[in-house]
Every structure is written in structure tokens, then in C-alpha cells.
Design a protein around this motif. Structure first.
Motif, PDB file in Angstrom:
ATOM      1  N   ASN A  14      -2.652  -2.638   6.173  1.00 33.12           N
ATOM      2  CA  ASN A  14      -3.151  -3.042   4.856  1.00 33.12           C
ATOM      3  C   ASN A  14      -4.423  -2.318   4.404  1.00 33.12           C
ATOM      4  O   ASN A  14      -5.045  -2.716   3.418  1.00 33.12           O
ATOM      5  CB  ASN A  14      -3.450  -4.551   4.833  1.00 33.12           C
ATOM      6  N   SER A  33       2.815  -2.435   0.253  1.00 35.04           N
ATOM      7  CA  SER A  33       3.027  -3.875   0.209  1.00 35.04           C
ATOM      8  C   SER A  33       1.700  -4.586   0.402  1.00 35.04           C
ATOM      9  O   SER A  33       0.827  -4.092   1.106  1.00 35.04           O
ATOM     10  CB  SER A  33       3.998  -4.286   1.315  1.00 35.04           C
ATOM     11  N   HIS A  34       1.547  -5.750  -0.245  1.00 42.62           N
ATOM     12  CA  HIS A  34       0.328  -6.515   0.008  1.00 42.62           C
ATOM     13  C   HIS A  34       0.404  -7.160   1.384  1.00 42.62           C
ATOM     14  O   HIS A  34      -0.580  -7.643   1.903  1.00 42.62           O
ATOM     15  CB  HIS A  34       0.071  -7.543  -1.098  1.00 42.62           C
ATOM     16  N   LYS A 119     -10.937   0.653  -1.250  1.00 42.69           N
ATOM     17  CA  LYS A 119     -10.987  -0.585  -2.052  1.00 42.69           C
ATOM     18  C   LYS A 119     -12.408  -0.911  -2.503  1.00 42.69           C
ATOM     19  O   LYS A 119     -12.810  -2.077  -2.498  1.00 42.69           O
ATOM     20  CB  LYS A 119     -10.385  -1.762  -1.269  1.00 42.69           C
TER      21      LYS A 119
END
Ligand SMILES: Nc1nc2c(ncn2[C@@H]2O[C@H](COP(=O)(O)OP(=O)(O)OP(=O)(O)O)[C@@H](O)[C@H]2O)c(=O)[nH]1
Length: 294
Positions: A14, A33-34, A119
């Protein structure tokens, strides 16, 4: 002389590895994908940067585990790390340094690496700077540290410039026109898997695989037949759903992704079959193309 080499993209589940690669190549090729641990195998994504060629290797997330399928995934990541010219280590900016320290332990060959803090849209600039300062105690370990957000950034030149600096002088290893060494069949499989992760909850996607049985490419339409493989009959029921609603949604979502990539219509037919405990034994894994040597 051109530069050309392999760059393994590594990080915990992730961390944003597949998203970064799709962004760098400007095309959705890798599965995002989360949910963590969606990527299972290595795959190559090729980016031309000016006259140089970078072959990025997307890898499964680094994680500890006992399950055979997950051990295979970890082994894939470790192999990619030991077998490249440079590593891009992705750490979400909010992560503790322990994940990075773990990575340093696993990087047995001390392959050069760039640290990408991902992020960064999640926190303030001051917080990003504070985190970069924390990593400074390892500044003799990494070649560079670059903060990045694929949601906000407008250019990737700084990342690619830095990457190319650390590649060897070498002629191109692949035709500069191609973006991936994956076949269309592999990409279709990953799109269907991604749609399963998006639509089915809990553990089921982790115990599910997809076999693309047939791809018929016609002028205006691709006809694809694929089987979703599950471990037990209750899972089959969940994948199909009441009145086949779940499988219809999976099929529709996958079709949209496929059509966007190919620019053509797609007719996608999905089946579901049970292979008892395929994630747990070597034969089950091998039959589905995971070349387990553990
Ligand atoms: N806010 C934010 N979210 C991001 C960014 N990059 C990726 N994500 C999200 O993070 C999640 C995980 O992204 P992936 O690209 O699938 O991560 P991965 O490292 O390939 O994951 P594994 O397959 O588990 O190894 C997804 O929900 C992405 O949309 C970013 O720059 N900002």
C-alpha cells in the motif's frame, strides 16, 4: 551513449508503488488497490526519459508472513531488489522509520537506492520537511530523497532525472515504443483482479485468482473469456452474488478498464471455478503460474 537499466520499485504493502508507475508511464498498466498486498508478481514498466530508458520493476509489498502465496510474493520483491541497477524505496510520508530500517536490512547487496516519500498531499509542508529531517540520519545510505504526491504533482521530471543519474551507460534493452513487457493477457488478468478487490470485501480477493482463457482480438471488439478461481464453494457464492449482481459488477468494472486501455469495445465473459486451497500448496500455486521455488 544512452543510459538504460533496471529500477526496482519497493516498499511495504500500500505504499503507492503501482500508482506511481502508472503515473510515470502515463497509462494505467499496473493494478492499484486501496487494499494492501494486491500486487503479486514482478512486472516491468518501461519509461523513456529523453534519450534514456528506465525499466521499472513493480514488486509485491515487503511484508512478513507465513502463507505460501505471500512468501512467494515476498520472494519476488527480494529477487527484484537483488537484481537491479537501482532501487526506488517508497515510504508513505506518515510511516515510521522502522519500515525503512527493515528495508535496509533486506537490501543485502547494498544496491543504490533513492528514497521517495509518498502521499505528501496527506500532510503539511512543514511536516514533510520534519520527516525528511528524521531520515537525514541515514543520508549516507540513500542517493537522494524526494517527496512526491501523485495526486498533486504536475511533473515527474525531477524523479526521472535523479533515477537516470544512477543508471549505467548501456544501449536500450527494449524497443523504445513499448511501455511494458507484460502481455495484454497479463494486463487483462490484473484488471479483472483489481475489479474483484474493488467489489468483494474481506479476505476473498486474497484467495482469488484469474485465468484468462481466451482473447480474440477483432477489428472493433475484443472477446475475452476468463475464469475467476476461488478456494471454496462459499467464496464462489460471494463472487457471483445474489442474482449474479456481484459478478456483473466485477465484469462491468473490468470491461471499462480494458476498453480504456485498448480504445476498443470489449465483450468479457466471466466464469467461476473452485480449486481447493490453491493458495496453500505448491502445486496449486504452480498451476496458476506462480513459479514457487521456496
Ligand atoms: N493520497 C494519496 N494516495 C495515494 C498516492 N499514491 C497512491 N495512493 C493510494 O494508495 C493506495 C495504494 O496504492 P497502490 O499503488 O496500490 O500501492 P502498492 O504499493 O502498489 O500496494 P501493494 O500492491 O499492496 O504492494 C491506493 O488507494 C492509492 O490510490 C498519493 O500520492 N496520495
Amino acid at each position: 551513449m544512452t543510459k538504460c537499466g533496471y529500477v526496482s520499485v519497493v516498499g511495504r504493502p500500500n505504499a503507492g508503488k503501482s500508482s506511481l508507475l502508472n503515473w510515470l508511464v502515463g497509462e494505467k498498466l499496473a493494478m492499484v488497490s486501496h487494499k494492501a498486498n494486491a500486487t503479486r508478481k514482478r512486472s516491468n514498466i518501461i519509461v523513456m526519459h529523453e534519450d534514456d530508458q528506465i525499466i521499472f520493476v513493480d514488486t509485491p509489498g515487503l511484508h512478513e508472513t507465513e502463507k505460501l502465496l505471500n512468501q512467494f510474493m515476498l520472494d519476488e520483491a527480494l529477487k527484484a531488489m537483488g537484481d537491479c541497477d537501482l532501487i526506488l524505496f517508497l515510504a508513505p510520508v506518515t510511516d515510521k522509520l522502522t519500515h525503512y530500517e527493515d528495508f535496509l536490512q533486506k537490501n543485502k547487496k547494498n544496491t543504490n537506492h533513492i528514497l521517495l516519500l509518498t502521499k505528501i498531499d496527506n500532510i503539511t509542508n512543514d511536516e514533510v520537511l520534519a520527516k525528511m529531517k528524521e531520515y537525514e540520519k541515514y543520508s549516507d545510505k540513500y542517493q537522494a530523497v524526494i517527496p512526491v504526491s501523485i495526486k498533486k504533482a504536475t511533473t515527474h521530471a525531477d524523479i526521472l532525472d535523479e533515477v537516470v543519474k544512477h543508471l549505467p551507460e548501456h544501449p536500450y534493452l527494449y524497443d523504445p515504443e513499448i511501455m511494458t513487457t507484460e502481455t495484454l493477457r497479463d494486463i487483462f488478468k490484473e484488471f479483472i483482479r483489481e475489479s474483484i478487490f474493488e467489489n468483494i470485501s474481506d479476505e476473498i480477493p486474497y484467495e482469488t485468482d484469474v485465468v484468462v482463457e481466451k482473447v480474440e482480438e477483432k477489428d472493433h471488439i475484443d472477446v475475452i473469456k476468463a475464469t475467476i478461481v476461488v478456494q471454496k464453494s462459499t467464496q464462489k457464492g460471494m463472487i457471483i452474488g445474489k442474482g449474479a449482481t456481484a459478478i456483473k459488477r466485477i465484469g462491468k468494472d473490468a470491461r471499462v478498464k480494458i476498453e480504456k486501455l485498448t480504445g476498443k469495445k470489449c465483450y468479457l465473459e466471466l466464469f467461476v471455478s473452485i480449486r481447493k486451497n490453491w493458495t496453500k500448496d505448491k502445486k496449486g500455486l504452480k498451476d496458476l503460474g506462480y513459479d514457487v521455488t521456496l
